[in-house]
Design a protein around this motif. Structure first.
Motif, PDB file in Angstrom:
ATOM      1  N   GLY A  81     -14.017  -3.184  17.094  1.00 55.63           N
ATOM      2  CA  GLY A  81     -15.514  -2.637  16.432  1.00 55.63           C
ATOM      3  C   GLY A  81     -15.664  -1.312  17.251  1.00 55.63           C
ATOM      4  N   ARG A  82     -16.125  -0.108  16.920  1.00 51.72           N
ATOM      5  CA  ARG A  82     -16.566   1.063  17.647  1.00 51.72           C
ATOM      6  C   ARG A  82     -17.710   1.200  17.945  1.00 51.72           C
ATOM      7  NH1 ARG A  82     -11.296   0.718  18.385  1.00 51.72           N
ATOM      8  NH2 ARG A  82     -10.042   2.298  17.139  1.00 51.72           N
ATOM      9  N   GLY A  83     -18.802   0.208  17.745  1.00 47.34           N
ATOM     10  CA  GLY A  83     -20.074   0.450  18.039  1.00 47.34           C
ATOM     11  C   GLY A  83     -20.209  -0.036  19.761  1.00 47.34           C
ATOM     12  N   GLY A  84     -19.246  -0.428  20.433  1.00 45.15           N
ATOM     13  CA  GLY A  84     -19.483  -0.708  21.591  1.00 45.15           C
ATOM     14  C   GLY A  84     -18.757  -1.956  22.265  1.00 45.15           C
ATOM     15  N   PHE A  97     -15.363  -5.930  19.123  1.00 45.07           N
ATOM     16  CA  PHE A  97     -14.686  -7.046  18.588  1.00 45.07           C
ATOM     17  C   PHE A  97     -13.739  -6.898  17.454  1.00 45.07           C
ATOM     18  CE2 PHE A  97     -14.875 -10.965  15.685  1.00 45.07           C
ATOM     19  CZ  PHE A  97     -14.886 -12.023  16.899  1.00 45.07           C
ATOM     20  N   LYS A 113     -13.730 -10.612  12.375  1.00 45.45           N
ATOM     21  CA  LYS A 113     -15.097 -10.834  12.102  1.00 45.45           C
ATOM     22  C   LYS A 113     -15.055 -10.860  10.570  1.00 45.45           C
ATOM     23  CE  LYS A 113     -18.187  -8.183  13.901  1.00 45.45           C
ATOM     24  NZ  LYS A 113     -18.910  -6.756  14.614  1.00 45.45           N
ATOM     25  N   ASN A 145     -23.990  -0.370  10.815  1.00 42.00           N
ATOM     26  CA  ASN A 145     -24.937  -0.064  11.883  1.00 42.00           C
ATOM     27  C   ASN A 145     -24.816   1.377  12.118  1.00 42.00           C
ATOM     28  OD1 ASN A 145     -26.103   0.155  14.467  1.00 42.00           O
ATOM     29  ND2 ASN A 145     -25.356  -1.587  15.421  1.00 42.00           N
ATOM     30  N   SER A 166     -27.934   5.464  18.767  1.00 37.14           N
ATOM     31  CA  SER A 166     -29.137   6.039  19.480  1.00 37.14           C
ATOM     32  C   SER A 166     -28.694   6.157  21.133  1.00 37.14           C
ATOM     33  CB  SER A 166     -30.262   5.159  19.298  1.00 37.14           C
ATOM     34  OG  SER A 166     -30.612   4.899  17.943  1.00 37.14           O
ATOM     35  N   TYR A 174     -33.771   2.346  20.226  1.00 39.19           N
ATOM     36  CA  TYR A 174     -32.508   2.451  20.793  1.00 39.19           C
ATOM     37  C   TYR A 174     -32.180   0.807  20.398  1.00 39.19           C
ATOM     38  CZ  TYR A 174     -28.627   1.679  23.951  1.00 39.19           C
ATOM     39  OH  TYR A 174     -27.428   1.203  24.808  1.00 39.19           O
ATOM     40  N   GLU A 229     -28.525  -2.794  18.435  1.00 37.47           N
ATOM     41  CA  GLU A 229     -27.977  -4.052  18.952  1.00 37.47           C
ATOM     42  C   GLU A 229     -28.206  -5.009  17.730  1.00 37.47           C
ATOM     43  OE1 GLU A 229     -27.263  -7.904  20.091  1.00 37.47           O
ATOM     44  OE2 GLU A 229     -29.275  -7.456  19.241  1.00 37.47           O
ATOM     45  N   GLU A 230     -26.998  -5.421  17.378  1.00 41.17           N
ATOM     46  CA  GLU A 230     -26.813  -6.027  16.061  1.00 41.17           C
ATOM     47  C   GLU A 230     -28.087  -7.027  15.462  1.00 41.17           C
ATOM     48  OE1 GLU A 230     -22.856  -7.471  15.671  1.00 41.17           O
ATOM     49  OE2 GLU A 230     -22.942  -9.063  17.074  1.00 41.17           O
ATOM     50  N   VAL A 288     -21.609  -7.296  10.645  1.00 42.27           N
ATOM     51  CA  VAL A 288     -22.307  -5.945  11.090  1.00 42.27           C
ATOM     52  C   VAL A 288     -21.108  -5.182  11.758  1.00 42.27           C
ATOM     53  CG1 VAL A 288     -23.972  -4.934  12.626  1.00 42.27           C
ATOM     54  CG2 VAL A 288     -24.399  -7.220  11.495  1.00 42.27           C
ATOM     55  N   ASN A 312     -19.971  -0.865  12.934  1.00 36.53           N
ATOM     56  CA  ASN A 312     -20.143   0.275  13.077  1.00 36.53           C
ATOM     57  C   ASN A 312     -19.776   1.205  12.096  1.00 36.53           C
ATOM     58  OD1 ASN A 312     -18.988   3.033  14.819  1.00 36.53           O
ATOM     59  ND2 ASN A 312     -21.056   2.614  15.355  1.00 36.53           N
ATOM     60  N   GLY A 355     -27.078  -6.916  25.799  1.00 33.03           N
ATOM     61  CA  GLY A 355     -26.111  -5.780  26.418  1.00 33.03           C
ATOM     62  C   GLY A 355     -27.048  -4.725  27.062  1.00 33.03           C
ATOM     63  N   LEU A 356     -28.193  -4.430  26.868  1.00 33.30           N
ATOM     64  CA  LEU A 356     -28.872  -3.179  27.616  1.00 33.30           C
ATOM     65  C   LEU A 356     -29.163  -3.498  28.825  1.00 33.30           C
ATOM     66  CD1 LEU A 356     -31.594  -1.204  25.875  1.00 33.30           C
ATOM     67  CD2 LEU A 356     -31.551  -1.838  28.279  1.00 33.30           C
TER      68      LEU A 356
HETATM   69  C1  LIG Z   1     -28.363  -1.907  23.309  1.00 37.01           C
HETATM   70  C2  LIG Z   1     -27.241  -1.886  22.299  1.00 37.01           C
HETATM   71  C3  LIG Z   1     -27.177  -0.623  21.510  1.00 37.01           C
HETATM   72  C4  LIG Z   1     -26.194  -0.937  20.587  1.00 37.01           C
HETATM   73  N1  LIG Z   1     -26.251   0.153  19.718  1.00 37.01           N
HETATM   74  C5  LIG Z   1     -25.397   0.491  18.932  1.00 37.01           C
HETATM   75  C6  LIG Z   1     -25.400   1.158  17.710  1.00 37.01           C
HETATM   76  O1  LIG Z   1     -26.166   2.426  17.870  1.00 37.01           O
HETATM   77  N2  LIG Z   1     -24.355   1.648  16.792  1.00 37.01           N
HETATM   78  C7  LIG Z   1     -23.436   0.462  16.866  1.00 37.01           C
HETATM   79  O2  LIG Z   1     -22.602   0.496  15.798  1.00 37.01           O
HETATM   80  N3  LIG Z   1     -23.600  -0.479  17.626  1.00 37.01           N
HETATM   81  C8  LIG Z   1     -24.338  -0.648  18.648  1.00 37.01           C
HETATM   82  N4  LIG Z   1     -24.558  -1.844  19.557  1.00 37.01           N
HETATM   83  C9  LIG Z   1     -23.368  -2.848  19.281  1.00 37.01           C
HETATM   84  C10 LIG Z   1     -24.051  -3.721  18.103  1.00 37.01           C
HETATM   85  O3  LIG Z   1     -24.567  -4.886  18.625  1.00 37.01           O
HETATM   86  C11 LIG Z   1     -22.642  -4.237  17.348  1.00 37.01           C
HETATM   87  O4  LIG Z   1     -21.745  -4.920  18.391  1.00 37.01           O
HETATM   88  C12 LIG Z   1     -21.971  -3.420  16.906  1.00 37.01           C
HETATM   89  O5  LIG Z   1     -22.743  -2.937  15.621  1.00 37.01           O
HETATM   90  C13 LIG Z   1     -20.860  -4.182  15.713  1.00 37.01           C
HETATM   91  O6  LIG Z   1     -20.035  -3.325  14.964  1.00 37.01           O
HETATM   92  P1  LIG Z   1     -18.568  -3.232  15.461  1.00 37.01           P
HETATM   93  O7  LIG Z   1     -17.858  -4.350  15.737  1.00 37.01           O
HETATM   94  O8  LIG Z   1     -18.052  -2.246  14.259  1.00 37.01           O
HETATM   95  O9  LIG Z   1     -18.557  -2.297  16.756  1.00 37.01           O
HETATM   96  C14 LIG Z   1     -25.259  -1.717  20.562  1.00 37.01           C
HETATM   97  C15 LIG Z   1     -25.351  -2.806  21.315  1.00 37.01           C
HETATM   98  C16 LIG Z   1     -26.358  -3.154  22.511  1.00 37.01           C
HETATM   99  C17 LIG Z   1     -26.305  -4.067  23.315  1.00 37.01           C
END
Ligand SMILES: Cc1cc2nc3c(=O)[nH]c(=O)nc-3n(C[C@H](O)[C@H](O)[C@H](O)COP(=O)(O)O)c2cc1C
Ligand code: SF4
Ligand code: SF4
Ligand code: SF4
Ligand code: FES
Ligand code: FES
Lengths: 355, 579
Positions: free
Chosen positions: B206-209, B212, B217, B234, B238, B322, B326-327, B360, B362, B543-544
């Motif tokens: 996952g590239r959202g942070g 995983f 998934k 997602n 932000s 923001y 978080e998903e 979910v 990114n 996570g925040l």
């Molecule tokens: C505070 C917070 C903000 C997040 N913001 C984003 C976001 O803007 N975009 C995003 O893709 N994932 C964000 N994430 C991660 C998502 O919860 C989630 O892990 C992600 O969307 C999963 O997609 P991925 O597996 O493709 O990364 C954030 C997580 C946290 C804790």
């Protein structure tokens, strides 16, 4: 059928039932787990994070109020590390509120925040900075809303939603700028609030209080508490009567009351002014020559009996209609119907709660 | 007003009638009402509450959570200006002063409001009036904001995956198809198991942070039995300093739509929702055009890509929060609930949107899928350096010659990205430190610029790679101030549900302000920081809050002397004051 399962808490093997949370099991077996956002009547919420425990095999502590117990779990509730974080959390919470005397603790009974402060032997002297959001000047007659003391546990909102189903209040904003408000932020009187007072008695701080009970000039320990039953209706809610110098000053709900489990309605909660009212009747009166005149109980009974009999004899049983008071106990209601049938020969008997 | 009172509002009634049957209509309904009235009137909200079965008090509270829903009519829009890490390197006060009186070509109220990063850090400083973005540089020149800046061509010898075709005009369906788009969904339908094993061998995470593994998934959601499943993209992007999803959606939208369609066909979901942050209005338009084109061409619809299976994609627009990235908070936001994060487990793969199994991912994650299927999992995997797999995009901004997005092999040294690809700092300056993950991954000091850009290497330093935003600070900057700006963002965006984060991020910001104030600091300040770090890192509910301590821990690691100097300097001030 619920099956018995076993887990380990603080080194002791304990049994639990499917669906129980780690917090419930831990407390049952005597471990000290502090909480602020928890109320057993509400769904687990997981916001105060005070109830964190260490779970074998997990990197981070978990909030025990939201963690379902599982067979084989190994939990530690009170390591030095956990206690230190809990203590920091209590200090952080204290820093949110003003440092003056808490009216809730002084006039009603120690609030949960200050109880925990005592438990952890901390006071409001670290992490000081901005304090919670401003109190609301609400013109309702009963509920004090002093959100300077609010710690945003949202128990008030949740009890209003989950238990009362009144949905009168909500959480607003976010982060530090959060708050509690009614829809469109009006006063409680203009909202769906029924003034049941439930929010006051789940609130773990002095943010919500019974307006009439605070600032009575009492000192800690002076208030006497007497357990009783609400006199208003036949439900029989358990209440605590608070009195100062022999005078009743307020009511608090009894959490282990068998019928109400801490719930009360607006009457039982706030409607006790009559007890000390000047207008209250304290002895029987008969109107003589247009004047209400105090008489003895015997005279009053004879007078009433004679009048009732003359109604029956002069106008027939149909002229008589009895309505039992909802405030009367079962025995009283029974006597009334017996009297109506056996003495007045009438079947016209009813109860005010039937409407 | 009590909720039993009857309200009439034909406009809102009509909007509700139009939307109620569509997937997850809540946010769209509110936006439609706000678009019509200029704000959300009480009558409208009462009707929305009735139709959605949401108590009006709760709905009111939910609306107040978002930055961009307004409960009061406004004659003219305010001027909104980004205050976060990349932008506050510029003289914000001077810019504000200048723009209030200036004819910006758009009527405004003259009131200036600071907002969180709107994802345009490569062209600071974005100024938002209504829904139009301008940008005001330090020189004072104010220009209409350009659409997402095209990434620079890669260095010779660097193979790209996501950006491979991006410079060839593939935002149109025709060009995208010419470049090979929309082939992978057939593979997804014909051989889902093979598809998943390609994804797994590619090493795509996952590239959202959170990082995983994507194949795992999708497989999890595929194996769930449910009446309905969902694919959610997602696109809330932000985090301060992150603007990679914006460029992907702007310039290669069909890769995203194709990736989501694959996810639908693999898992059995029939609807995909793009949760798009409010601050990307131009993407709302261009992405909708791409969806319309793909639908007209039969790639989306009742028989998606000729597979005989339906898949449609809709956009739902956020409203400025923001935490909705978080998903689980995002899912609550779509459902019309208060957008606090949910307790995990259960995870969205089993209990997602409306409690149904949900993927979910990114934007970047979805975009990587079609090329992986086209060229093979092993191809993608070997793009990484050393043991690392694949490429990923980094958004670089701040004190740097060529701010922008760079797709580089996972494992590329940070120094190479900044000094070679992004052109290094300005003449005569040196890098002092950079923010990571955007800002929530902490800071890395100049001494560790050789760190490799992969999650484990950053963890070893005590920082976090996250979603790949990097804000560069040169040697003219105060890193305590930089840390303060990062923390301030988290405090502003904390949802406020859990105590450690709500109180902790605010207290940390106050403490960093105190350090910077030049006034005597409180006794025990360092101990307070440490205690706050501990509860944030270990007891926060999402996570925040969990990430917040990266900022101060890294500050203390790389700039202990600066902190001590502030404390000593203020001690001096105390002594001087008392004399
Ligand atoms: C505070 C917070 C903000 C997040 N913001 C984003 C976001 O803007 N975009 C995003 O893709 N994932 C964000 N994430 C991660 C998502 O919860 C989630 O892990 C992600 O969307 C999963 O997609 P991925 O597996 O493709 O990364 C954030 C997580 C946290 C804790
Ligand atoms: S008094 Fe009762 S109805 Fe009113 S806000 Fe409190 S809990 Fe809700
Ligand atoms: S008013 Fe009391 S119960 Fe309500 S959120 Fe504040 S502290 Fe909690
Ligand atoms: S860590 Fe912060 S953002 Fe996350 S739930 Fe807690 S308060 Fe909300
Ligand atoms: S009691 Fe568990 S988080 Fe508050
Ligand atoms: S646009 Fe200002 S920090 Fe991103």
């Amino acid at each position: 059928m619920s099956t018995e399962m076993k887990m380990v808490i603080d080194g002791a093997e304990v049994s639990f039932k499917e669906g129980e949370t780690v917090l419930e099991v831990a407390r049952r077996q005597g471990s000290f787990v502090p909480t602020l956002c928890y109320d057993e009547r509400l769904d687990p919420y997981g916001s105060c994070r005070l109830c964190v425990v260490e779970v074998e095999g997990r990197r981070l502590p978990a909030s025990s109020c939201t963690l379902k117990a599982e067979a084989g779990m190994d939990i530690r509730t009170g390591s030095d590390h956990i206690r230190k974080m809990q203590s920091t959390l209590v200090e952080m919470v204290l820093s949110e509120n003003p440092g003056d005397e808490c009216p809730r603790c002084r006039d009603i009974g120690t609030c949960e925040v200050h109880e925990l402060a005592e438990e952890f032997e901390v006071s409001r002297d670290r992490f000081l900075g901005a304090i919670s959001n401003a109190s609301k000047d609400d013109s309702n007659p009963f509920l004090l809303r002093d959100y300077d003391r609010c710690i945003s546990c949202y128990r008030c909102v949740r009890i209003c939603d989950e238990v009362e189903a009144d949905h009168a209040i909500t959480m607003t904003g976010r982060g530090w700028n959060k708050g509690i408000a009614t829809a469109f932020d009006g006063g409680l009187m203009d909202s769906d609030c029924t003034l049941c007072g439930q929010c006051i008695y789940t609130c773990p701080t002095g943010a919500l209080a019974d307006k009439k009970m605070v600032n009575q000039g009492s000192k800690p320990g002076e208030i006497e508490i007497t357990r009783s039953v609400c006199p208003y209706c036949g439900t029989g809610c358990s209440i605590n009567l608070h009195s100062l110098d022999g005078k009743m000053i307020g009511v608090t709900p009894v959490l282990d009351g068998p019928v109400n489990e801490g719930a009360l309605c607006v009457k039982g909660q706030f409607g006790f002014d009559f007890v000390n009212s000047e207008d209250r009747l304290t002895r029987p009166l008969i109107r003589k020559n247009g004047e209400l005149t105090p008489v003895s109980w015997n005279e009053a009974f004879d007078y009433t009996a004679q009048k009732l009999l003359s109604v029956r004899d002069d106008h027939g049983p149909k002229a008589f209609y009895a309505i039992a008071s909802g405030r009367a106990p079962g025995e009283g209601s029974y006597m009334l119907q017996k009297f109506t049938r056996a003495v007045m020969n009438s079947n016209q008997v009813d109860n005010c709660s039937r409407g | 007003m009590k909720s039993s009172v009857e309200v009439k509002d034909p406009v809102t009634e009509k909007i509700l009638d139009q939307w109620m049957e569509k997937p997850a209509p809540f946010l769209s309904v509110l936006h439609a009402i706000q678009d019509h009235f200029g704000y959300l009137p009480e009558s409208g909200l009462r009707l929305v509450g009735q139709r959605f079965g949401i108590p009006v008090s709760e709905l009111y509270g939910t609306v107040t959570f978002y930055h961009f829903f307004s409960l009061e009519p406004k004659a003219l829009p305010d001027i909104r200006i980004c205050e976060n890490s990349a932008c506050c390197l510029h003289d914000l006060d001077a810019i504000c002063e200048e723009i209030v009186d200036k004819d910006l070509g758009i009527p405004h109220s003259g009131k200036v409001e600071k907002i969180s990063c709107p994802g345009r850090c490569d062209v600071p400083v974005p100024i938002l009036i209504g829904e139009t973005f301008l940008h005001g540089a330090q020189s004072g020149a104010i220009e209409k904001a350009t659409p997402a800046t095209m990434p620079l061509p890669p260095e010779i010898g660097l193979e790209e995956c996501l950006f491979k075709d991006i410079r060839n005009g593939v935002s149109s369906l025709e060009k995208a198809v010419e470049a090979g788009s929309w082939q992978s969904p057939k593979r997804a339908a014909d051989d889902p198991e093979g598809f998943i094993s390609e994804l797994k061998s590619s090493g795509l995470t996952g590239r959202g942070g959170a990082g995983f593994p994507t194949g795992v998934k999708w497989e999890a959601v595929r194996s769930e039995v449910a009446d309905q499943k969902w694919i959610v993209c997602n696109a809330d992007e932000s985090e301060v300093g992150c603007f990679k999803d914006r460029v992907l959606m702007a310039h290669t939208p069909h890769a995203l739509l194709e990736g989501m369609t694959c996810a639908g066909l693999i898992t059995g979901a029939e609807v995909g929702i793009v949760y798009l942050r409010w601050e990307y209005p131009e993407i709302l338009e261009s992405l909708q055009t791409a969806i319309d084109e793909a639908t007209a061409a039969g790639y989306l619809g009742v028989d998606a890509c000729g597979t005989g299976k339906p898949f449609q994609i809709v956009i739902r627009r956020g409203a400025g929060a923001y935490i909705c990235g978080e998903e689980t908070s995002l899912l609550n936001s779509l459902e019309g609930k208060h957008p606090f994060p949910r307790e995990k487990p259960p995870f969205p793969t089993t209990h997602g949107l409306f409690q149904q199994p949900t993927v979910v991912n990114n934007v970047e994650t979805f975009c990587a899928v079609p090329p992986i299927i086209d060229r093979g999992g092993d191809w993608f995997s070997q793009l990484g350096l050393g043991d690392q797999q694949g490429t990923r995009i980094f958004s670089v901004s701040g004190d740097i010659q060529r701010p922008g997005n760079y797709e580089v092999p996972v494992g590329t040294p940070l120094r190479q990205l900044l000094m070679e690809f992004a052109g290094g700092t300005f003449e005569g300056r040196e890098i002092q430190g950079v923010t990571m993950a955007g800002v929530s991954g902490g800071l890395v000091g100049a001494e560790d610029l050789d760190v490799r850009l992969d999650p484990a290497s950053l963890n070893d330093l005590g920082a976090m790679l996250g979603a790949g935003g990097i804000v560069v600070h040169d040697d003219t900057r105060c890193m305590i101030q930089a840390a303060r700006e990062s923390m301030h963002f988290l405090a502003e965006e904390s949802c406020g549900k859990c105590f450690p984060c709500r109180i902790g991020t605010t207290r940390m910001t106050e403490i960093l302000d105190e350090l910077n104030s030049g006034k005597p600091v409180r006794e025990g300040l360092l101990q307070e920081i440490e205690d706050l770090e501990e509860v944030l890192a270990e007891t926060s509910a999402c996570g925040l809050g969990l990430a917040a301590p990266y900022i101060t821990r890294m500050l203390k690691k790389y700039w202990p002397q600066e902190i001590q100097d502030k404390i000593d300097g203020s001690g001096q001030a105390l002594k001087e004051g008392s004399e």
